[in-house]
Design an enzyme around this catalytic site. Structure first.
Site, PDB file in Angstrom:
ATOM      1  N   CYS A 177       8.579  47.884  15.108  1.00 20.63           N
ATOM      2  CA  CYS A 177       8.093  49.176  15.734  1.00 20.63           C
ATOM      3  C   CYS A 177       8.151  48.918  17.407  1.00 20.63           C
ATOM      4  O   CYS A 177       7.561  49.869  18.097  1.00 20.63           O
ATOM      5  CB  CYS A 177       6.554  49.559  15.503  1.00 20.63           C
ATOM      6  N   GLU A 190       0.783  -1.246  -0.102  1.00 20.95           N
ATOM      7  CA  GLU A 190       0.145   0.200   0.103  1.00 20.95           C
ATOM      8  C   GLU A 190       0.870   1.161  -0.049  1.00 20.95           C
ATOM      9  O   GLU A 190       2.040   1.061   0.364  1.00 20.95           O
ATOM     10  CB  GLU A 190      -0.854  -0.127   1.409  1.00 20.95           C
ATOM     11  N   CYS A 235       2.847  51.020  12.524  1.00 22.50           N
ATOM     12  CA  CYS A 235       3.389  50.072  12.306  1.00 22.50           C
ATOM     13  C   CYS A 235       3.962  50.126  10.733  1.00 22.50           C
ATOM     14  O   CYS A 235       3.199  49.881   9.876  1.00 22.50           O
ATOM     15  CB  CYS A 235       3.113  48.885  12.804  1.00 22.50           C
ATOM     16  N   ASP A 277       0.471  10.376   4.187  1.00 24.83           N
ATOM     17  CA  ASP A 277       1.116  11.243   5.227  1.00 24.83           C
ATOM     18  C   ASP A 277       0.107  12.085   5.968  1.00 24.83           C
ATOM     19  O   ASP A 277      -0.251  13.196   5.666  1.00 24.83           O
ATOM     20  CB  ASP A 277       2.162  12.219   4.456  1.00 24.83           C
ATOM     21  N   LYS A 317      10.766   4.211   2.225  1.00 25.68           N
ATOM     22  CA  LYS A 317      10.574   5.680   2.323  1.00 25.68           C
ATOM     23  C   LYS A 317      11.177   6.181   0.766  1.00 25.68           C
ATOM     24  O   LYS A 317      12.453   5.983   0.966  1.00 25.68           O
ATOM     25  CB  LYS A 317      11.125   6.375   3.312  1.00 25.68           C
ATOM     26  N   TYR A 356      -7.129   1.534   6.208  1.00 24.23           N
ATOM     27  CA  TYR A 356      -6.002   0.455   5.877  1.00 24.23           C
ATOM     28  C   TYR A 356      -5.688  -0.756   6.618  1.00 24.23           C
ATOM     29  O   TYR A 356      -5.120  -1.436   6.335  1.00 24.23           O
ATOM     30  CB  TYR A 356      -4.724   1.216   5.252  1.00 24.23           C
ATOM     31  N   CYS A 387       7.445  43.642  18.489  1.00 27.71           N
ATOM     32  CA  CYS A 387       7.378  43.782  16.932  1.00 27.71           C
ATOM     33  C   CYS A 387       8.771  44.213  16.712  1.00 27.71           C
ATOM     34  O   CYS A 387       9.328  45.263  17.104  1.00 27.71           O
ATOM     35  CB  CYS A 387       6.302  44.786  16.500  1.00 27.71           C
ATOM     36  N   CYS A 410       1.297  41.911  15.479  1.00 24.04           N
ATOM     37  CA  CYS A 410       1.637  43.171  16.127  1.00 24.04           C
ATOM     38  C   CYS A 410       0.542  44.125  15.931  1.00 24.04           C
ATOM     39  O   CYS A 410      -0.044  44.219  14.956  1.00 24.04           O
ATOM     40  CB  CYS A 410       2.680  44.052  15.160  1.00 24.04           C
ATOM     41  N   LYS A 425       1.968   4.860   1.736  1.00 19.30           N
ATOM     42  CA  LYS A 425       2.224   5.129   3.172  1.00 19.30           C
ATOM     43  C   LYS A 425       1.613   6.602   3.175  1.00 19.30           C
ATOM     44  O   LYS A 425       2.257   7.676   2.401  1.00 19.30           O
ATOM     45  CB  LYS A 425       3.551   5.171   3.649  1.00 19.30           C
TER      46      LYS A 425
HETATM   47  S1  IVH Z   1      -0.464   0.060   8.690  1.00 19.37           S
HETATM   48  C1  IVH Z   1       1.925  -1.554  12.829  1.00 19.37           C
HETATM   49  N1  IVH Z   1      -0.777   1.047   6.358  1.00 19.37           N
HETATM   50  O1  IVH Z   1       2.189   4.972   9.229  1.00 19.37           O
HETATM   51  C2  IVH Z   1       1.563  -0.255  12.191  1.00 19.37           C
HETATM   52  N2  IVH Z   1      -0.006   2.704   8.093  1.00 19.37           N
HETATM   53  O2  IVH Z   1       4.651   4.215  10.833  1.00 19.37           O
HETATM   54  C3  IVH Z   1       0.621  -0.688  11.096  1.00 19.37           C
HETATM   55  N3  IVH Z   1       0.565   4.844   7.626  1.00 19.37           N
HETATM   56  O3  IVH Z   1       0.950   5.269  12.379  1.00 19.37           O
HETATM   57  C4  IVH Z   1       0.209   0.424  10.198  1.00 19.37           C
HETATM   58  N4  IVH Z   1      -0.239   4.599   5.445  1.00 19.37           N
HETATM   59  O4  IVH Z   1      -0.135   6.367  10.678  1.00 19.37           O
HETATM   60  C5  IVH Z   1      -0.215   1.301   7.674  1.00 19.37           C
HETATM   61  N5  IVH Z   1      -1.218   2.032   4.337  1.00 19.37           N
HETATM   62  C6  IVH Z   1      -0.606   2.356   5.692  1.00 19.37           C
HETATM   63  C7  IVH Z   1      -0.161   3.417   5.840  1.00 19.37           C
HETATM   64  C8  IVH Z   1       0.181   3.522   7.599  1.00 19.37           C
HETATM   65  C9  IVH Z   1       0.087   5.572   6.495  1.00 19.37           C
HETATM   66  C10 IVH Z   1       0.916   5.339   9.022  1.00 19.37           C
HETATM   67  C11 IVH Z   1       0.157   5.279  10.044  1.00 19.37           C
HETATM   68  C12 IVH Z   1       1.159   4.687  11.252  1.00 19.37           C
HETATM   69  C13 IVH Z   1       2.376   5.139  10.571  1.00 19.37           C
HETATM   70  C14 IVH Z   1       3.275   3.856  11.134  1.00 19.37           C
END
Ligand code: IVH
Length: 671
Positions: free
Chosen positions: A410, A114, A431, A118, A313, A226, A407, A425, A116
């Site tokens: 001023c 999957e 100012c 953010d 990553k 997920y 500030c 400010c 990851k």
């Molecule tokens: S599975 C045991 N799947 O990554 C943890 N996590 O570093 C299993 N995250 O806190 C998590 N996408 O916030 C999983 N497809 C994904 C994810 C995912 C983002 C984040 C999640 C978790 C962190 C783990």
């Protein structure tokens, strides 16, 4: 209406609203107009108010928020929310694969890959198909109960419509703010002179912890699920769990893939490295999970993370450099933005000297200190960002930074408003950067468009006491300007001409140009259209202002305060005397031709002859339609300089015709 009738109607309305919500948010289908949808929702809210005994906890009216949570309760997670081990290279991933192989003692295994996402991890507990609790990750063992806020996220089901739902289960996922929503918020912030937000992740995280759930509802958060957890679920693989949660109406990103071996995982990594940039959510890598749950169990956990999953990553172009100092910029609203002054460093084609630090919270979050070696990256934004600190090279005597309390321009003591990240400010009147900032805002292209004036000239005019407010521009005489350094006859006449021309600018743009706090371009248009002239706006009460669609309390309050100030009234009188448009003119229809009728356009990049908004207007004036994202239904992409490569690639993949600015001009002129 009897109780029975009310209950019946409430259930029917809820059913309908759930259906339309589902069509819209899961399937991208707008089955009814926004207006019709609002009528149904309004009706439901009204009935629930009259018959509170039938306000059910899974009612779709919860989506609009309205509850206030003063303190978020701490809840212990039934299953700890662990983190994932990270890898940064395919070699490290190979090591992980070998550990798995060994751990499973020669059994066959498959990986479920999957992206990851953010955002912010969330745990959602359902009992008898109803969402009972939503909890943040917190420290992994316990988190905050944010149920009321989570209920406003449209892609989190409040109730599962299925005959076979387990009595109790937990779904985990990532709450995120879509990039386009984040960009829109920042665009509006820029327009109204507020510091921009650092990134979608922090914004999503801050939003989830807001006390007023109706603000959370307005922020358009989204959630990708997920994982499915619970006892007696009758699933044997992670993939089966994903299928269930998809069927139950959770939003699952369709980017997952079952991979037979490490080679396929590597291919998945390569496939998404660029393509992920087109997704609506920021991603920073992929997650590789063992698909079989029994095998997951056998591999088990270390103290912090599972042995059956790992994150890979993606590398982003990042460089390290030294933070020399921090300076503080004061904007026209008085908002103070900290800026990192860096040892110049070459990054992705340019030399980087400065990076925005956004606000005091960001400084605190990074714990950035003078002399630190910092990592700098270029994200989607032009201004690079500081993403982290190299703690190993931190100087022993470094001290945490203290945000300034006066500030820098001023000397006035700074203020911070409850619930706002920025310091201000309050010396609005005296100012210098605030005064000059208001004039710069007034003359900008989107406002009065006086392009013969620039920052340097404003500074010169201000320093020589010739201007203090935008209205002073119209009092400038030839003699005042010609004596300024660098001005000759032609430049003087040019400047005066530019100022004179601005008297033709329409009222809605003048209203925006005035720089009333929180009044961006769209809000100015709404107010101008509704009230027709400045006098009506001045005389409007707070209540009359909030009656205008999309004008909230914050804007209304700011408008009222602006017109309470006698100096502002004087400025408006002077503008009126100068002949600036302070009335909405119901001009002739802007439609020039219909040569672009039934054709859809996306406009992207920077253009030579138009600013982007003008180009969009031109398309509309010729009967065309402008949309923001590239899809298969699009007819043309008008591509300027510096447009995002992802968008261009997507358009090419869809076989959409790409027009240069010249080709577009031919298209409208050859008609
Ligand atoms: S599975 C045991 N799947 O990554 C943890 N996590 O570093 C299993 N995250 O806190 C998590 N996408 O916030 C999983 N497809 C994904 C994810 C995912 C983002 C984040 C999640 C978790 C962190 C783990």
């Amino acid at each position: 209406m009897t109780k029975q009738e009310a209950k019946k109607e409430i259930l029917e309305l809820s059913e309908k609203i759930n259906y339309y919500n589902n069509q819209y948010y899961q399937n991208d289908i707008s089955a009814i107009s926004d207006h019709e949808f609002d009528i149904l929702l309004e009706k439901l809210i009204q009935l629930e108010q009259n018959f509170p005994e039938f306000k059910f906890e899974d009612s779709p009216s919860q989506r609009v928020g309205g509850t206030i949570t003063k303190n978020f309760q701490t809840v212990i997670h039934r299953y700890p929310m662990l983190s994932l081990g990270n890898t940064y290279s395919k070699d490290e991933l190979k090591d992980f694969d070998q550990r798995v192989q060994k751990g499973l003692g020669g059994e066959d295994y498959q990986y479920f890959c999957e992206l990851k996402f953010d955002g912010v991890a969330i745990s959602l507990t359902y009992e008898n198909g109803i969402l009972k609790r939503a909890v943040t990750r917190g420290d992994g063992t316990k988190g905050d109960d944010i149920t009321n806020n989570a209920k406003t996220i449209k892609t989190i089901p409040l109730r599962i419509n299925s005959d076979h739902v387990p009595a109790r289960f937990e779904v985990r996922g990532e709450v995120f703010m879509p990039r386009n929503v984040f960009d829109q918020i920042n665009k509006e912030k820029e327009e109204i002179g507020e510091p921009t937000l650092a990134n979608p992740r922090n914004t999503a995280s801050g939003t989830l912890k807001m006390q007023d759930s109706s603000i959370v509802a307005s922020r358009k958060l989204n959630c990708y699920a997920y994982s499915l957890m619970g006892e007696g679920l009758s699933i044997h693989t992670h993939g089966e769990g994903i299928k269930f949660i998809e069927e139950w109406g959770f939003k699952v990103s369709p980017t997952y893939q079952l991979c037979q071996n490490l080679q396929e995982v590597n291919k998945y990594i390569d496939k998404w490295e660029q393509k992920r940039l087109e997704l609506p959510v920021d991603t920073d890598g992929i997650v590789v999970k063992i698909d079989n749950l029994q095998q997951q169990n056998n591999l088990g956990f270390t103290a912090k993370s599972p042995r059956w999953a790992i994150a890979y990553k993606y590398q982003s172009e990042s460089v390290s450099t030294v933070l020399n100092s921090i300076s503080y910029q004061v904007g026209r609203t008085g908002a103070v933005t900290p800026v990192a002054n860096l040892q110049p460093i070459f990054l992705a084609g340019t030399t980087v000297k400065r990076a925005s630090l956004h606000n005091a919270n960001e400084i605190k979050r990074l714990d950035i200190r003078i002399g630190d070696t910092v990592f700098v990256e270029k994200g989607g934004e032009i201004i690079p960002k500081v993403t982290g600190i190299d703690l190993s090279s931190r100087k022993a005597n470094s001290k945490p930074l203290k945000f300034i309390d006066k500030c820098p321009e001023c000397g006035t003591s700074l203020q911070k408003k409850e619930g706002e990240a920025a310091h201000y400010c309050p010396n609005y009147k005296e100012c210098p950067p605030q005064i000059k900032g208001r004039i710069e805002h007034y003359i900008q292209r989107n406002a009065m468009d006086i392009d013969s004036l620039g920052y340097q000239t404003i500074k010169l005019l201000f320093d020589t006491n010739l201007i203090h407010t935008p209205a002073d521009l119209y009092k400038l005489k030839y003699q005042d300007i010609i004596q300024l350094e660098g001005f000759k006859d032609l430049s003087t006449r040019n400047l005066l001409n530019g100022i004179k021309h601005s008297k033709q600018i329409s009222f809605e743009r003048v209203l925006f140009a005035l720089g009333i706090r929180f009044v961006g371009r769209t809000v100015a248009e709404k107010l101008a259209l509704h009230f027709k002239n400045i006098e009506n706006i001045r005389n409007a009460s707070f209540d009359q202002l909030i009656e205008v669609p999309e004008i909230g309390e914050r804007i209304a309050q700011s408008v009222v305060e602006f017109f309470e100030d006698p100096e502002n009234i004087q400025m408006i009188n002077e503008l009126k005397q100068a002949g600036v448009q302070l009335e909405f003119l119901e001009g002739p229809d802007q439609q020039i031709s219909d040569c672009l009728a039934n054709r859809t356009f996306v406009v992207s990049g920077v253009f030579e002859n138009f600013d982007r908004e003008e180009l969009k207007e031109t398309i509309k004036n010729h009967g065309g339609k402008v949309v923001s994202s590239v899809s298969g239904k699009l007819d043309y992409l008008v591509a300027g300089d510096k447009m995002g490569p992802a968008k261009l690639k997507k358009a090419k993949d869809f076989g959409i015709k790409i027009l240069s600015e010249q080709e577009f001009m031919h298209m409208i002129n050859d008609q």
